[in-house]
Scaffold this motif. Structure first.
Motif, PDB file in Angstrom:
ATOM      1  N   GLN A  48       0.810  -1.216   0.000  1.00  0.00           N
ATOM      2  CA  GLN A  48       0.000   0.000   0.000  1.00  0.00           C
ATOM      3  C   GLN A  48       0.844   1.267   0.000  1.00  0.00           C
ATOM      4  N   THR A  49       2.050   1.189   0.559  1.00  0.00           N
ATOM      5  CA  THR A  49       2.845   2.415   0.729  1.00  0.00           C
ATOM      6  C   THR A  49       4.019   2.509  -0.231  1.00  0.00           C
ATOM      7  N   SER A  83       6.037   1.761  -3.847  1.00  0.00           N
ATOM      8  CA  SER A  83       5.790   1.470  -5.258  1.00  0.00           C
ATOM      9  C   SER A  83       6.696   0.370  -5.778  1.00  0.00           C
ATOM     10  N   GLU A 113       1.280  -6.800 -10.057  1.00  0.00           N
ATOM     11  CA  GLU A 113       0.591  -5.504 -10.094  1.00  0.00           C
ATOM     12  C   GLU A 113      -0.177  -5.418 -11.400  1.00  0.00           C
ATOM     13  N   ASP A 127     -10.024  -1.007   0.914  1.00  0.00           N
ATOM     14  CA  ASP A 127      -8.805  -1.026   0.115  1.00  0.00           C
ATOM     15  C   ASP A 127      -8.105  -2.369   0.165  1.00  0.00           C
ATOM     16  N   ASN A 173      -5.919  -2.303  -3.153  1.00  0.00           N
ATOM     17  CA  ASN A 173      -6.202  -1.213  -4.090  1.00  0.00           C
ATOM     18  C   ASN A 173      -5.062  -0.203  -4.064  1.00  0.00           C
ATOM     19  N   THR A 174      -4.672   0.259  -5.220  1.00  0.00           N
ATOM     20  CA  THR A 174      -3.659   1.310  -5.325  1.00  0.00           C
ATOM     21  C   THR A 174      -4.183   2.411  -6.247  1.00  0.00           C
ATOM     22  N   SER A 175      -3.452   3.504  -6.321  1.00  0.00           N
ATOM     23  CA  SER A 175      -3.877   4.623  -7.171  1.00  0.00           C
ATOM     24  C   SER A 175      -3.825   4.270  -8.650  1.00  0.00           C
ATOM     25  N   SER A 176      -2.947   3.298  -8.959  1.00  0.00           N
ATOM     26  CA  SER A 176      -2.791   2.922 -10.364  1.00  0.00           C
ATOM     27  C   SER A 176      -3.500   1.615 -10.699  1.00  0.00           C
ATOM     28  N   TYR A 201      -4.327  -2.230  -8.828  1.00  0.00           N
ATOM     29  CA  TYR A 201      -4.316  -3.126  -7.669  1.00  0.00           C
ATOM     30  C   TYR A 201      -3.014  -3.912  -7.651  1.00  0.00           C
ATOM     31  N   LYS A 202      -2.680  -4.408  -6.483  1.00  0.00           N
ATOM     32  CA  LYS A 202      -1.539  -5.300  -6.301  1.00  0.00           C
ATOM     33  C   LYS A 202      -2.023  -6.573  -5.601  1.00  0.00           C
TER      34      LYS A 202
END
Length: 429
Positions: free
Chosen positions: A56-57, A59, A81, A124, A149-152, A154-155
């Motif tokens: 989550q934190t 990249s 990802e 999330d 959930n991520t900004s771009s 999901y992972k």
């Protein structure tokens, strides 16, 4: 009889205590199993939390960090990802192929509604329960599938941990507990056999005494019956002089009657329900009465009966006067029978020492050896087996000892200074 009884008691003791031991060890092992599983799941959950937080934190992931984590904790880490796997081949080599294990984890997660393209909806994070995965080479794994959930986009994280070593350790510990249980049951059997054997010793001794008592009583009863039968046969053969044989029969009937009365008295004295009528009475008055009764008997045997009383006033005793009179009678009868002929006197005494009254019957005869002092209170024991007095059956002292015990009175014997023996009856104040 006793060997079979001992075997039964040992079996029951071993079975009951063995079941208790097995139950305790089983509960202990289950508690250990539960605690180990909780610790294992807590440790695995910590790894999930650490990696999901990084998803989550951060990249990017450091391969060195992932390889150290895998090698140290026997983990299999797979991250992708938006459907693209991270380029991390992994450093931990499981027994089963990594891809097969990851596929099994995905299939189990799919059963819980987490599919390859699943996305968290209400939060999330989308996470499966802890999964148990079996490998193809008797290896076992704990697993979890997490989608973040991520900004771009999901992972996705699939995390597995090899717990084969833990299961092997648990199986080894289970065998250790089983071995402890078996050894414990064996020790319980050995200690039970020893304990039961020692516990049965008093019962064996009592049984032997009962057999000896029955044999001795049968022997004593058979003697007058044999004399009566012989005298009756002789009287039948000699009808002109029957009176001589009838006199013998009467004497032997009296002797048998006396023996039966003593046997009944001893049997009654051994019962717990014996009626005891305790009251306060003066011992000196009872001894004066006994002296008057036994002086003529001692004189008839060319002996003297002496009475010694203290000068001070004596307190009364609390006991059963009839039973006490019978105890003193037994002691005087024995002193006259065995100690009067050699010395010519018997001393009946009363003394007061520290609120304790003691009645003593002292003779100056041959005495009693230390080995025999512990036997003279047994039924049918006779100090001098060479004597053939038909009026003494060896029951008097055993009756006296039992009557004394019923009243919590102590009766003992010691050597008389200069020879002979002294019987003492102690009354506590």
């Amino acid at each position: 009889m006793f060997p079979e009884l001992q075997r039964k008691l040992v079996r029951r003791y071993t079975l009951s205590t063995g079941l208790i031991l097995t139950f305790i060890l089983a509960v202990t092992f289950l508690f250990y199993l539960s605690s180990q599983q909780s610790r294992r799941e807590a440790s695995f959950t910590d790894h999930i939390f650490t990696l999901s937080s990084k998803l989550q934190t951060d990249s990017t992931f450091n391969d060195f960090f992932l390889s150290q984590l895998e090698g140290k904790h026997r983990l299999i880490i797979y991250i992708e990802e938006n459907g693209t796997p991270f380029f991390f081949p992994g450093t931990f080599k499981p027994r089963t192929d990594r891809s097969k294990l990851l596929d099994k984890a995905s299939d189990l997660a799919a059963k819980e509604g987490i599919f390859p393209n699943s996305r968290p909806i209400s939060s999330d994070l989308l996470q499966s329960s802890l999964l148990e995965i079996a490998g193809g080479h008797h290896d076992s794994y704990l697993g979890s599938v997490t989608i973040v959930n991520t900004s771009s986009g999901y992972k996705k994280l699939i995390l597995l941990q090899d717990i084969t070593v833990n299961r092997t350790r648990l199986i080894r510990n289970a065998f250790l507990y089983l071995l402890i249980d078996i050894l414990g049951i064996i020790l319980l059997f050995l200690t039970g056999r020893s304990f039961v054997g020692r516990s049965l010793l008093p019962l064996k001794e009592m049984y032997k005494k009962q057999q000896d008592f029955a044999a001795a009583a049968s022997h004593e009863l058979r003697s007058p019956l044999a004399v009566i039968r012989t005298a009756a046969d002789a009287a039948s053969a000699n009808l002109h002089q029957p009176e001589k044989y009838l006199s013998v029969i009467r004497d032997e009937c009296k002797r048998g009657d006396s023996l039966v009365k003593n046997l009944l008295l001893l049997s009654s004295a051994q019962q717990e329900g014996w009626g005891i009528n305790k009251q306060h009475f003066e011992l000196d008055e009872m001894l004066l009465h006994l002296t008057e009764l036994y002086e003529p008997l001692c004189s008839a045997k060319n002996g003297n009966l002496l009475l010694t009383l203290p000068e001070e006033t004596l307190p009364p005793v609390y006991a059963d006067p009839e039973l006490c009179l019978q105890i003193f009678t037994v002691l005087l009868d024995n002193a006259i029978a065995y100690g009067l002929k050699d010395a010519g006197k018997i001393v009946l005494g009363l003394s007061l020492t520290q609120d304790k009254l003691t009645v003593s019957v002292t003779d100056f005869g041959p005495g009693i050896s230390d080995e025999e002092k512990s036997l003279i209170f047994d039924p049918f024991y006779r100090h001098d087996t060479s004597r053939h007095e038909k009026t003494h059956f060896g029951l008097g002292l055993s009756i006296a000892a039992r009557l004394a015990k019923l009243q919590n009175v102590v009766i003992s014997v010691r050597d008389t200074e200069g020879g002979g023996c002294t019987f003492e009856v102690n009354f506590n104040g």
